[in-house]
Design a protein around this motif. Structure first.
Motif, PDB file in Angstrom:
ATOM      1  N   GLY A 174      63.229  -2.551  56.137  1.00  0.00           N
ATOM      2  CA  GLY A 174      63.106  -1.710  54.962  1.00  0.00           C
ATOM      3  C   GLY A 174      61.808  -0.923  54.930  1.00  0.00           C
ATOM      4  N   ARG A 175      61.848   0.206  54.243  1.00  0.00           N
ATOM      5  CA  ARG A 175      60.648   1.034  54.081  1.00  0.00           C
ATOM      6  C   ARG A 175      59.606   0.314  53.234  1.00  0.00           C
ATOM      7  NH1 ARG A 175      62.594   6.875  52.038  1.00  0.00           N
ATOM      8  NH2 ARG A 175      60.309   7.061  51.820  1.00  0.00           N
ATOM      9  N   THR A 176      58.354   0.612  53.513  1.00  0.00           N
ATOM     10  CA  THR A 176      57.270   0.034  52.713  1.00  0.00           C
ATOM     11  C   THR A 176      56.322   1.104  52.189  1.00  0.00           C
ATOM     12  OG1 THR A 176      55.961  -0.385  54.726  1.00  0.00           O
ATOM     13  CG2 THR A 176      57.357  -2.186  53.918  1.00  0.00           C
ATOM     14  N   ASP A 177      56.780   2.363  52.192  1.00  0.00           N
ATOM     15  CA  ASP A 177      55.920   3.459  51.746  1.00  0.00           C
ATOM     16  C   ASP A 177      56.180   3.848  50.294  1.00  0.00           C
ATOM     17  OD1 ASP A 177      58.458   4.376  52.483  1.00  0.00           O
ATOM     18  OD2 ASP A 177      57.726   6.355  53.099  1.00  0.00           O
ATOM     19  N   PHE A 178      57.028   3.105  49.596  1.00  0.00           N
ATOM     20  CA  PHE A 178      57.209   3.328  48.165  1.00  0.00           C
ATOM     21  C   PHE A 178      56.060   2.664  47.408  1.00  0.00           C
ATOM     22  CE2 PHE A 178      61.777   3.433  49.516  1.00  0.00           C
ATOM     23  CZ  PHE A 178      62.027   4.749  49.158  1.00  0.00           C
ATOM     24  N   PRO A 179      55.867   3.021  46.121  1.00  0.00           N
ATOM     25  CA  PRO A 179      54.818   2.360  45.332  1.00  0.00           C
ATOM     26  C   PRO A 179      54.945   0.842  45.370  1.00  0.00           C
ATOM     27  CG  PRO A 179      55.620   4.283  44.146  1.00  0.00           C
ATOM     28  CD  PRO A 179      56.497   4.132  45.359  1.00  0.00           C
ATOM     29  N   ARG A 180      53.805   0.164  45.599  1.00  0.00           N
ATOM     30  CA  ARG A 180      53.653  -1.285  45.667  1.00  0.00           C
ATOM     31  C   ARG A 180      54.339  -1.909  46.873  1.00  0.00           C
ATOM     32  NH1 ARG A 180      53.875  -3.535  39.373  1.00  0.00           N
ATOM     33  NH2 ARG A 180      53.182  -1.599  38.391  1.00  0.00           N
ATOM     34  N   GLY A 181      54.723  -1.086  47.848  1.00  0.00           N
ATOM     35  CA  GLY A 181      55.238  -1.621  49.100  1.00  0.00           C
ATOM     36  C   GLY A 181      54.097  -2.034  50.017  1.00  0.00           C
ATOM     37  N   SER A 182      54.394  -2.905  50.982  1.00  0.00           N
ATOM     38  CA  SER A 182      53.361  -3.394  51.902  1.00  0.00           C
ATOM     39  C   SER A 182      54.005  -3.837  53.206  1.00  0.00           C
ATOM     40  CB  SER A 182      52.600  -4.568  51.283  1.00  0.00           C
ATOM     41  OG  SER A 182      51.812  -5.237  52.254  1.00  0.00           O
ATOM     42  N   TRP A 183      53.654  -3.165  54.304  1.00  0.00           N
ATOM     43  CA  TRP A 183      54.161  -3.587  55.611  1.00  0.00           C
ATOM     44  C   TRP A 183      53.638  -4.972  55.979  1.00  0.00           C
ATOM     45  CZ3 TRP A 183      57.512  -4.063  59.130  1.00  0.00           C
ATOM     46  CH2 TRP A 183      57.182  -4.589  60.368  1.00  0.00           C
ATOM     47  N   GLU A 184      52.408  -5.263  55.680  1.00  0.00           N
ATOM     48  CA  GLU A 184      51.847  -6.570  56.019  1.00  0.00           C
ATOM     49  C   GLU A 184      52.623  -7.686  55.321  1.00  0.00           C
ATOM     50  OE1 GLU A 184      49.139  -3.453  57.016  1.00  0.00           O
ATOM     51  OE2 GLU A 184      50.034  -3.928  55.056  1.00  0.00           O
ATOM     52  N   GLU A 185      52.929  -7.490  54.039  1.00  0.00           N
ATOM     53  CA  GLU A 185      53.712  -8.495  53.319  1.00  0.00           C
ATOM     54  C   GLU A 185      55.129  -8.588  53.875  1.00  0.00           C
ATOM     55  OE1 GLU A 185      52.395  -9.477  48.910  1.00  0.00           O
ATOM     56  OE2 GLU A 185      53.300  -7.483  49.067  1.00  0.00           O
ATOM     57  N   GLN A 186      55.703  -7.446  54.198  1.00  0.00           N
ATOM     58  CA  GLN A 186      57.062  -7.456  54.722  1.00  0.00           C
ATOM     59  C   GLN A 186      57.128  -8.194  56.058  1.00  0.00           C
ATOM     60  OE1 GLN A 186      60.067  -5.041  53.568  1.00  0.00           O
ATOM     61  NE2 GLN A 186      60.312  -3.977  55.499  1.00  0.00           N
ATOM     62  N   ALA A 187      56.152  -7.942  56.915  1.00  0.00           N
ATOM     63  CA  ALA A 187      56.121  -8.626  58.205  1.00  0.00           C
ATOM     64  C   ALA A 187      56.016 -10.135  58.010  1.00  0.00           C
ATOM     65  CB  ALA A 187      54.954  -8.108  59.038  1.00  0.00           C
ATOM     66  N   ARG A 188      55.162 -10.557  57.087  1.00  0.00           N
ATOM     67  CA  ARG A 188      55.027 -11.998  56.830  1.00  0.00           C
ATOM     68  C   ARG A 188      56.320 -12.575  56.251  1.00  0.00           C
ATOM     69  NH1 ARG A 188      49.720 -10.355  55.232  1.00  0.00           N
ATOM     70  NH2 ARG A 188      50.346 -10.290  53.031  1.00  0.00           N
ATOM     71  N   SER A 189      56.999 -11.795  55.410  1.00  0.00           N
ATOM     72  CA  SER A 189      58.255 -12.265  54.827  1.00  0.00           C
ATOM     73  C   SER A 189      59.317 -12.474  55.908  1.00  0.00           C
ATOM     74  CB  SER A 189      58.769 -11.268  53.787  1.00  0.00           C
ATOM     75  OG  SER A 189      57.937 -11.240  52.642  1.00  0.00           O
ATOM     76  N   ILE A 190      59.447 -11.524  56.816  1.00  0.00           N
ATOM     77  CA  ILE A 190      60.420 -11.654  57.904  1.00  0.00           C
ATOM     78  C   ILE A 190      60.052 -12.842  58.794  1.00  0.00           C
ATOM     79  CG2 ILE A 190      61.285 -10.537  60.004  1.00  0.00           C
ATOM     80  CD1 ILE A 190      61.026  -7.848  58.454  1.00  0.00           C
ATOM     81  N   HIS A 191      58.776 -12.984  59.085  1.00  0.00           N
ATOM     82  CA  HIS A 191      58.315 -14.088  59.935  1.00  0.00           C
ATOM     83  C   HIS A 191      58.582 -15.437  59.281  1.00  0.00           C
ATOM     84  CE1 HIS A 191      55.232 -16.667  61.911  1.00  0.00           C
ATOM     85  NE2 HIS A 191      55.578 -15.972  62.973  1.00  0.00           N
ATOM     86  N   ARG A 192      58.360 -15.511  57.975  1.00  0.00           N
ATOM     87  CA  ARG A 192      58.463 -16.779  57.248  1.00  0.00           C
ATOM     88  C   ARG A 192      59.898 -17.150  56.911  1.00  0.00           C
ATOM     89  NH1 ARG A 192      58.660 -17.069  51.763  1.00  0.00           N
ATOM     90  NH2 ARG A 192      57.958 -14.897  51.669  1.00  0.00           N
ATOM     91  N   VAL A 193      60.730 -16.161  56.579  1.00  0.00           N
ATOM     92  CA  VAL A 193      62.057 -16.453  56.036  1.00  0.00           C
ATOM     93  C   VAL A 193      63.177 -16.201  57.047  1.00  0.00           C
ATOM     94  CG1 VAL A 193      63.744 -15.807  54.257  1.00  0.00           C
ATOM     95  CG2 VAL A 193      61.311 -16.042  53.674  1.00  0.00           C
ATOM     96  N   VAL A 194      63.114 -15.110  57.782  1.00  0.00           N
ATOM     97  CA  VAL A 194      64.229 -14.734  58.658  1.00  0.00           C
ATOM     98  C   VAL A 194      64.152 -15.407  60.023  1.00  0.00           C
ATOM     99  CG1 VAL A 194      65.440 -12.824  59.775  1.00  0.00           C
ATOM    100  CG2 VAL A 194      64.466 -12.511  57.491  1.00  0.00           C
ATOM    101  N   LEU A 195      62.999 -15.335  60.664  1.00  0.00           N
ATOM    102  CA  LEU A 195      62.912 -15.776  62.049  1.00  0.00           C
ATOM    103  C   LEU A 195      63.155 -17.270  62.254  1.00  0.00           C
ATOM    104  CD1 LEU A 195      60.079 -13.502  63.485  1.00  0.00           C
ATOM    105  CD2 LEU A 195      62.556 -13.216  63.554  1.00  0.00           C
ATOM    106  N   PRO A 196      62.875 -18.148  61.283  1.00  0.00           N
ATOM    107  CA  PRO A 196      63.214 -19.554  61.499  1.00  0.00           C
ATOM    108  C   PRO A 196      64.708 -19.872  61.415  1.00  0.00           C
ATOM    109  CG  PRO A 196      61.365 -19.350  59.964  1.00  0.00           C
ATOM    110  CD  PRO A 196      61.968 -17.986  60.117  1.00  0.00           C
ATOM    111  N   LEU A 197      65.536 -18.915  60.989  1.00  0.00           N
ATOM    112  CA  LEU A 197      66.964 -19.177  60.834  1.00  0.00           C
ATOM    113  C   LEU A 197      67.662 -19.241  62.187  1.00  0.00           C
ATOM    114  CD1 LEU A 197      67.696 -16.726  57.863  1.00  0.00           C
ATOM    115  CD2 LEU A 197      67.368 -19.208  57.728  1.00  0.00           C
ATOM    116  N   ALA A 198      68.794 -19.919  62.215  1.00  0.00           N
ATOM    117  CA  ALA A 198      69.578 -20.039  63.444  1.00  0.00           C
ATOM    118  C   ALA A 198      70.074 -18.669  63.898  1.00  0.00           C
ATOM    119  CB  ALA A 198      70.763 -20.967  63.212  1.00  0.00           C
ATOM    120  N   ASP A 199      70.174 -18.487  65.216  1.00  0.00           N
ATOM    121  CA  ASP A 199      70.612 -17.212  65.771  1.00  0.00           C
ATOM    122  C   ASP A 199      71.968 -16.776  65.230  1.00  0.00           C
ATOM    123  OD1 ASP A 199      68.351 -16.882  67.269  1.00  0.00           O
ATOM    124  OD2 ASP A 199      69.287 -17.335  69.202  1.00  0.00           O
TER     125      ASP A 199
END
Length: 233
Positions: A174-199
């Motif tokens: 998802g885009r992070t260039d809207f108001p209050r968006g953050s690529w750093e937060e998004q990257a951490r969210s994907i790392h923390r929530v998505v990547l540990p899930l089963a393939d």
């Protein structure tokens, strides 16, 4: 035995946003996720065709392309709307996502935003809901918006499903260039929530086609960047 659960996708509006109707035919119950522009009629048609009653509307985040039809559906279905409390500012004024005043919605989209706040409930991270007999886990995944969240369930046709909103897409994020968006937060969210899930976990996202966690782990260039920067979870 044939599983009676289902997840139907409706691609709605000028932004081609995916809305999901998730339900169980045997129970005659369902819930709706992210009903965007023009979603009122199509959502009600799916509910009628499936012969199910909507128990709640869930929002992955507060951008207009994911909540446009909420007021109409709430009035007609008399159900609760649930979103993360950190996106309440967008519920109050969706134009804020564009950095614009509320009157922008009327001027640009001919939309008079009248949110059904008396039907609004908020959730936090790691909250379990039971809807249509299914266990639905919320995970807070800020980055696209402060309150962006995803929903996880193992109860649709026996497969693990991640309803990812605008966190991650097939081949993109998802885009992070809207108001209050953050690529750093998004990257951490994907790392923390998505990547540990089963393939094998299905990803049904806010835009575009379905994919899997394994496919995105192998082929998504943004995921490769996140793993390079943050490591393998």
């Amino acid at each position: 035995m044939v599983d009676s659960t289902f997840i139907d996708v409706l691609t709605l509006g000028m932004w081609q946003a995916n809305c999901y109707v998730v339900g169980d035919l045997e129970r005659g119950a369902a819930f709706v996720i992210d009903p965007g522009q023009g979603g009122d009629g199509p959502v009600q048609q799916v509910l009628a065709d499936r012969g199910v009653t909507c128990e709640a509307i869930l929002l992955t985040h507060g951008h207009l392309d994911h909540l446009w039809a909420v007021p109409e559906l709430v009035r007609e279905l008399d159900v609760e709307v649930r979103m993360h409390h950190d996106d309440r500012w967008l519920w109050d004024s969706p134009a804020a996502a564009f950095g614009a005043p509320p009157e922008m919605l009327r001027a640009q989209f001919d939309l008079d935003w009248d949110p059904p706040t008396d039907h609004l409930a908020t959730f936090g991270d790691d909250q379990v809901m039971t809807l249509a007999g299914m266990r639905v886990l919320t995970r807070h995944t800020p980055g696209h918006t402060p309150g962006s969240s995803v929903f996880l369930t193992d109860d649709v046709d026996g497969d693990p499903v991640l309803i990812s909103g605008d966190l991650i897409f097939a081949g993109s994020v998802g885009r992070t260039d809207f108001p209050r968006g953050s690529w750093e937060e998004q990257a951490r969210s994907i790392h923390r929530v998505v990547l540990p899930l089963a393939d094998a976990t299905r990803i049904v996202s806010g835009h575009g086609p379905e994919t899997t966690v394994g496919t995105e782990r192998r082929t998504n260039p943004f995921v490769a960047e996140i793993i390079r920067d943050l490591g393998v979870p």
